[in-house]
Scaffold this active site. Structure first.
Site, short mmCIF file in Angstrom:
data_model
loop_
_atom_site.label_atom_id
_atom_site.label_comp_id
_atom_site.label_asym_id
_atom_site.label_seq_id
_atom_site.Cartn_x
_atom_site.Cartn_y
_atom_site.Cartn_z
N SER A 35 -21.59 -52.85 -2.66
CA SER A 35 -22.77 -53.76 -2.41
C SER A 35 -22.91 -54.60 -1.34
O SER A 35 -23.85 -54.95 -0.64
CB SER A 35 -22.93 -54.63 -3.72
OG SER A 35 -21.82 -55.70 -3.85
N ASP A 326 -25.15 -65.34 -2.02
CA ASP A 326 -25.07 -65.35 -3.56
C ASP A 326 -23.66 -65.47 -4.27
O ASP A 326 -22.82 -65.84 -3.50
CB ASP A 326 -25.97 -64.20 -4.14
CG ASP A 326 -25.41 -62.95 -4.03
OD1 ASP A 326 -24.18 -62.82 -3.51
OD2 ASP A 326 -26.05 -61.70 -4.23
N HIS A 329 -21.72 -62.16 -2.27
CA HIS A 329 -22.17 -61.73 -0.91
C HIS A 329 -22.43 -62.66 0.14
O HIS A 329 -22.92 -63.64 -0.01
CB HIS A 329 -23.39 -60.85 -0.86
CG HIS A 329 -23.13 -59.66 -2.18
ND1 HIS A 329 -24.06 -59.86 -3.49
CD2 HIS A 329 -22.63 -58.51 -2.20
CE1 HIS A 329 -23.69 -58.98 -4.11
NE2 HIS A 329 -22.74 -57.84 -3.50
#
Length: 361
Positions: A35, A326, A329
Site C-alpha cells: 500500500s 493515517d 502511511h
C-alpha cells in the site's frame, strides 16, 4: 465555451497535472509493492484495503485514485525525477482502453507481502508471487511491440522497484491471533524465511530480463501511529521490539544486495535505506519542517492510529506538517523526501549507489 473560459480551463489543467521536467533516464519502471506504493490496483479487487475515496487523494491532482496518501507516493516522485509519467496500475491495463505499458507498470497491492498468506484477513490482494506473474503478462504485451533484441535492451535499461515486507510484520508476524508465524519462527528465522522467498522472486524477475533493482528496506514500523496506538511503548517512544525485528530483516536485505551483486555481475542491485531516512525525519522533525510526528493526519482513536481514514472524514488542515497521513502511511511531504534521497542521496541512503547513478550505468 468562450475563448476566455477555454483559456482558464487550460491553465487549471496545466497547474493540476503532474509536472515532468527531467529527461527520461530509464526505459521504464516496474513497481512491486504494497500500500505504500499502490496506485489503484486494489480499487478493482475484492479487498478491505482500499483508498479510492475522500479524504485519500485530497492533495492529488486526480483526487482519490487508490493511493494510500493525501497526495503523491514515493513512486510518483521518483518517476518525476527520472522523467517518467505516472505509471498505470496493472489492473487498469485490462479495464481501460489504450493504456501504454512501455513506460512501465505498477503491480503494487495494499495488504500484499512477500509471503502469499500475508494480509489474508484483508481480502483479495496481489501477493508478490502474483505480482511477478502479472509482470509476465505485461512482458507478453511488450513482446508484441518489440523484437527480441529491442526487448532485451529495453528491459536492461528499465528499473525494477520493490517495496515489500511491512505487511509481513504488521499483517502477519505481529498478529498472533490470526497468524502462527510468531509462534513458529524466531525473529531471526522469520527474517531468513522472508529473505529466502524474496530472493526467489527477485531472481525470477532477473531471469525475465530485468537488470536494475532498487530493493527498499522496511521502515521503523514501531513508530507508526498504528503501533503507537497499541500502548506497548512509553509515552513519546516507539515500540522498540518491533523496530528491532524489522532491523533484522533490513540487515539481511542489505547483505542480499551484496550477495546478488557478486553472483550476477551483469545486474545492479541497490538497497534503499528507508529505515534510516525515516528515522532521520522522526528524530529531527523540526529540521524537515514537521511539527507532528506521532499521530496520523486522519484516523480514529489513540494517536489517530487505530482506524485509518473513514470515507468523507475531515483530515488535519496543515498536512505538510504531519509525518503520517493515517495509521500506517506517510504524508506526501515525507514521500518526497524519501524519493529524493533514494534518487540522489549518499550510500547511507541508497547502497551502494543511488538511483541517479544507476541510470548512468
Amino acid at each position: 465555451m468562450d475563448a476566455a473560459a477555454a483559456f482558464l480551463l487550460s491553465i487549471i489543467f496545466i497547474l493540476a497535472s503532474p509536472n515532468i521536467e527531467a529527461a527520461q533516464q530509464f526505459s521504464g519502471m516496474f513497481v512491486f509493492g504494497d500500500s505504500l506504493v499502490d496506485d489503484g490496483n486494489n480499487n478493482l479487487l475484492g479487498s478491505l484495503a482500499k483508498a479510492n475515496y475522500f479524504p485519500y487523494g485530497i492533495d492529488f491532482y486526480e483526487g482519490p485514485s487508490g493511493r494510500f496518501c493525501n497526495g503523491k507516493t514515493i513512486i510518483d516522485f521518483l518517476g518525476e525525477l527520472m522523467g517518467l509519467p505516472y505509471l498505470p496500475a496493472f489492473a487498469s491495463t485490462f479495464t481501460s482502453v489504450g493504456i501504454n505499458v512501455v513506460n512501465g507498470v505498477n503491480y503494487a497491492s495494499a495488504g500484499a507481502g512477500i509471503l502469499d498468506e500475508t494480509g489474508l484477513q484483508l481480502g483479495d490482494r496481489f501477493s508478490l508471487s502474483q505480482q511477478v506473474q502479472n509482470f509476465e503478462t505485461t512482458l507478453n504485451q511488450l513482446k508484441s511491440q518489440m523484437d527480441e533484441k529491442e526487448l532485451s535492451q529495453y528491459l536492461a535499461k528499465a528499473l525494477a522497484v520493490m517495496i515489500l515486507g511491512s505487511n509481513d510484520y504488521i499483517n502477519n508476524y505481529l498478529l498472533p491471533s490470526l497468524y502462527t508465524t510468531s509462534s513458529n519462527y524466531t525473529p531471526k528465522d522469520y527474517a531468513d524465511l522472508l529473505i529466502g522467498h524474496y530472493t526467489s522472486h527477485i531472481l525470477a524477475l532477473q531471469s525475465s530480463g530485468l537488470r536494475k533493482f532498487l530493493l527498499a528496506g522496511v521502515g521503523p514500523l514501531g513508530c507508526i501511529p498504528n503501533q503507537l496506538a497499541s500502548g506497548r511503548a512509553p509515552e513519546g517512544e516507539c515500540v522498540s521490539f518491533v523496530n528491532d525485528i524489522v532491523e533484522i530483516f533490513n540487515t539481511r536485505l542489505r547483505s542480499l544486495v551484496d550477495q546478488l551483486t557478486r553472483s550476477h555481475p551483469g545486474s545492479i542491485f541497490v538497497y534503499g535505506n528507508t529505515y534510516g531516512v525515516f528515522t532521520d525525519i522522526l528524530n529531527n522533525p523540526d529540521s524537515f519542517g514537521f511539527s507532528v510526528a506521532n499521530k496520523g493526519c486522519c484516523g480514529i482513536g489513540r494517536n489517530q492510529g487505530q482506524i485509518t481514514c473513514l470515507p468523507m472524514s475531515i483530515p488535519c488542515l496543515k498536512r505538510d506538517q504531519y509525518v503520517f497521513w493515517d495509521a500506517f502511511h506517510p504524508t506526501e511531504a515525507v514521500n518526497q523526501i524519501i524519493a529524493r534521497r533514494a534518487y540522489g542521496g549518499p550510500p547511507s541512503d541508497c547502497y551502494p549507489i543511488n538511483v541517479k547513478k544507476m541510470a548512468e550505468v
